[in-house]
Design a protein around this motif. Structure first.
Motif, PDB file in Angstrom:
ATOM      1  N   MET A   1       0.837  -1.176   0.000  1.00  0.00           N
ATOM      2  CA  MET A   1       0.000   0.000   0.000  1.00  0.00           C
ATOM      3  C   MET A   1       0.884   1.242   0.000  1.00  0.00           C
ATOM      4  N   ALA A   2       0.616   2.146  -0.905  1.00  0.00           N
ATOM      5  CA  ALA A   2       1.411   3.371  -1.027  1.00  0.00           C
ATOM      6  C   ALA A   2       1.208   4.274   0.189  1.00  0.00           C
ATOM      7  N   ASN A   3       2.276   5.005   0.562  1.00  0.00           N
ATOM      8  CA  ASN A   3       2.130   5.957   1.658  1.00  0.00           C
ATOM      9  C   ASN A   3       2.127   7.391   1.145  1.00  0.00           C
ATOM     10  N   SER A   4       1.903   7.558  -0.161  1.00  0.00           N
ATOM     11  CA  SER A   4       1.821   8.893  -0.736  1.00  0.00           C
ATOM     12  C   SER A   4       0.779   8.909  -1.850  1.00  0.00           C
ATOM     13  N   PHE A   5       0.439  10.112  -2.264  1.00  0.00           N
ATOM     14  CA  PHE A   5      -0.479  10.289  -3.383  1.00  0.00           C
ATOM     15  C   PHE A   5      -0.102  11.573  -4.101  1.00  0.00           C
ATOM     16  N   LYS A   6      -0.612  11.734  -5.315  1.00  0.00           N
ATOM     17  CA  LYS A   6      -0.300  12.920  -6.121  1.00  0.00           C
ATOM     18  C   LYS A   6      -1.257  14.050  -5.755  1.00  0.00           C
ATOM     19  N   LEU A   7      -0.692  15.252  -5.549  1.00  0.00           N
ATOM     20  CA  LEU A   7      -1.490  16.449  -5.275  1.00  0.00           C
ATOM     21  C   LEU A   7      -1.242  17.443  -6.389  1.00  0.00           C
ATOM     22  N   VAL A  21       2.680  13.640  -2.109  1.00  0.00           N
ATOM     23  CA  VAL A  21       2.573  14.089  -0.724  1.00  0.00           C
ATOM     24  C   VAL A  21       2.071  12.929   0.127  1.00  0.00           C
ATOM     25  N   ASN A  22       2.164  13.091   1.468  1.00  0.00           N
ATOM     26  CA  ASN A  22       1.716  12.053   2.384  1.00  0.00           C
ATOM     27  C   ASN A  22       0.394  12.382   3.060  1.00  0.00           C
ATOM     28  N   PHE A  23       0.077  13.698   3.128  1.00  0.00           N
ATOM     29  CA  PHE A  23      -1.144  14.108   3.843  1.00  0.00           C
ATOM     30  C   PHE A  23      -1.524  15.521   3.422  1.00  0.00           C
ATOM     31  N   VAL A  24      -2.826  15.773   3.366  1.00  0.00           N
ATOM     32  CA  VAL A  24      -3.350  17.120   3.086  1.00  0.00           C
ATOM     33  C   VAL A  24      -4.490  17.404   4.047  1.00  0.00           C
ATOM     34  N   MET A  25      -4.498  18.595   4.629  1.00  0.00           N
ATOM     35  CA  MET A  25      -5.630  19.083   5.432  1.00  0.00           C
ATOM     36  C   MET A  25      -6.118  20.342   4.731  1.00  0.00           C
ATOM     37  N   ILE A  26      -7.414  20.376   4.393  1.00  0.00           N
ATOM     38  CA  ILE A  26      -7.964  21.510   3.653  1.00  0.00           C
ATOM     39  C   ILE A  26      -9.374  21.811   4.151  1.00  0.00           C
ATOM     40  N   ARG A  27      -9.774  23.073   4.022  1.00  0.00           N
ATOM     41  CA  ARG A  27     -11.110  23.496   4.469  1.00  0.00           C
ATOM     42  C   ARG A  27     -12.091  23.377   3.302  1.00  0.00           C
ATOM     43  N   THR A  28     -13.096  22.520   3.470  1.00  0.00           N
ATOM     44  CA  THR A  28     -14.155  22.391   2.465  1.00  0.00           C
ATOM     45  C   THR A  28     -15.388  23.142   2.957  1.00  0.00           C
ATOM     46  N   THR A  29     -16.405  23.189   2.129  1.00  0.00           N
ATOM     47  CA  THR A  29     -17.641  23.852   2.538  1.00  0.00           C
ATOM     48  C   THR A  29     -18.342  23.089   3.653  1.00  0.00           C
ATOM     49  N   GLU A  30     -17.939  21.832   3.866  1.00  0.00           N
ATOM     50  CA  GLU A  30     -18.529  21.011   4.929  1.00  0.00           C
ATOM     51  C   GLU A  30     -17.666  20.975   6.186  1.00  0.00           C
ATOM     52  N   GLY A  34      -9.131  15.918   6.242  1.00  0.00           N
ATOM     53  CA  GLY A  34      -7.804  15.348   6.126  1.00  0.00           C
ATOM     54  C   GLY A  34      -7.813  14.270   5.057  1.00  0.00           C
ATOM     55  N   ILE A  35      -6.793  14.265   4.224  1.00  0.00           N
ATOM     56  CA  ILE A  35      -6.729  13.308   3.119  1.00  0.00           C
ATOM     57  C   ILE A  35      -5.442  12.497   3.249  1.00  0.00           C
ATOM     58  N   LEU A  36      -5.587  11.188   3.296  1.00  0.00           N
ATOM     59  CA  LEU A  36      -4.464  10.255   3.352  1.00  0.00           C
ATOM     60  C   LEU A  36      -4.415   9.447   2.053  1.00  0.00           C
ATOM     61  N   PRO A  37      -3.316   8.738   1.813  1.00  0.00           N
ATOM     62  CA  PRO A  37      -3.247   7.901   0.612  1.00  0.00           C
ATOM     63  C   PRO A  37      -4.406   6.898   0.547  1.00  0.00           C
ATOM     64  N   LYS A  52      -2.818  22.517   4.629  1.00  0.00           N
ATOM     65  CA  LYS A  52      -1.551  21.982   5.146  1.00  0.00           C
ATOM     66  C   LYS A  52      -1.187  20.756   4.327  1.00  0.00           C
ATOM     67  N   VAL A  53       0.073  20.716   3.870  1.00  0.00           N
ATOM     68  CA  VAL A  53       0.557  19.602   3.061  1.00  0.00           C
ATOM     69  C   VAL A  53       1.775  19.005   3.756  1.00  0.00           C
ATOM     70  N   ARG A  54       1.756  17.703   3.989  1.00  0.00           N
ATOM     71  CA  ARG A  54       2.892  17.026   4.619  1.00  0.00           C
ATOM     72  C   ARG A  54       3.595  16.159   3.583  1.00  0.00           C
ATOM     73  N   VAL A  55       4.918  16.378   3.480  1.00  0.00           N
ATOM     74  CA  VAL A  55       5.755  15.599   2.570  1.00  0.00           C
ATOM     75  C   VAL A  55       6.961  15.104   3.360  1.00  0.00           C
ATOM     76  N   ASN A  56       7.077  13.803   3.521  1.00  0.00           N
ATOM     77  CA  ASN A  56       8.208  13.199   4.240  1.00  0.00           C
ATOM     78  C   ASN A  56       8.463  13.874   5.588  1.00  0.00           C
ATOM     79  N   GLY A  57       7.398  14.121   6.343  1.00  0.00           N
ATOM     80  CA  GLY A  57       7.507  14.691   7.684  1.00  0.00           C
ATOM     81  C   GLY A  57       7.588  16.200   7.734  1.00  0.00           C
ATOM     82  N   GLN A  58       7.766  16.863   6.615  1.00  0.00           N
ATOM     83  CA  GLN A  58       7.830  18.328   6.584  1.00  0.00           C
ATOM     84  C   GLN A  58       6.475  18.889   6.167  1.00  0.00           C
ATOM     85  N   GLU A  59       6.015  19.924   6.895  1.00  0.00           N
ATOM     86  CA  GLU A  59       4.726  20.530   6.589  1.00  0.00           C
ATOM     87  C   GLU A  59       4.905  21.851   5.861  1.00  0.00           C
ATOM     88  N   ASN A  60       4.087  22.054   4.832  1.00  0.00           N
ATOM     89  CA  ASN A  60       4.060  23.299   4.075  1.00  0.00           C
ATOM     90  C   ASN A  60       2.621  23.813   4.095  1.00  0.00           C
TER      91      ASN A  60
END
Length: 135
Positions: A1-7, A21-30, A34-37, A52-60
């Motif tokens: 199972m992959a631990n990343s996905f394309k953003l 990326v490994n994780f994304v947190m974003i504000r939706t209308t609902e 949080g989005i994982l692979p 918020k975007v997490r890539v190999n432990g670093q957050e941007n």
């Protein structure tokens, strides 16, 4: 199972981001999402907020306003009305824009487009909040 996905993060004017990326947190209308692979297929509208975007432990962090996201086949595509890296936010310009919008709303002038000024105020205050958090 992959631990990343394309953003993919794009606006009508430019491609902001395209990477694994490994994780994304974003504000939706609902609400915040949080989005994982290997997330199930999904479509949502976006609100103005921080991403918020997490890539190999670093957050941007990114500012995103409006648009929608689609998740399909381990690819997250975000089509935003406006988006930028938090490092590119001009904090003083955002503060001025927020102040101008507040003054227009306080005057309750009949000739203003209330919804548009309120949207501008929300966007400017969000930029200020995100940029100040990075200081």
């Amino acid at each position: 199972m992959a631990n990343s996905f394309k953003l993919e993060l794009v606006t009508p004017l430019e491609k902001i981001l395209s990477q694994e990326v490994n994780f994304v947190m974003i504000r939706t209308t609902e609400g915040d999402m949080g989005i994982l692979p290997n997330h199930s297929p999904f479509v949502a509208g976006l609100s103005t907020g921080e991403m918020k975007v997490r890539v190999n432990g670093q957050e941007n962090f990114y500012y995103v306003s409006g648009g929608f996201l689609e998740i399909s086949n381990n690819i997250v595509t975000i089509l935003a009305d406006e988006a930028m890296d938090v490092k590119d936010i001009d904090l003083e310009a955002a503060r001025r824009e927020a102040q101008i919008a507040k003054e227009k709303l306080e005057k309750l002038a009949e000739d203003i487009d209330f919804a548009n000024v309120q949207k501008t105020l929300t966007q400017a205050l969000t930029k200020v909040k995100i940029a100040e958090k990075m200081l």
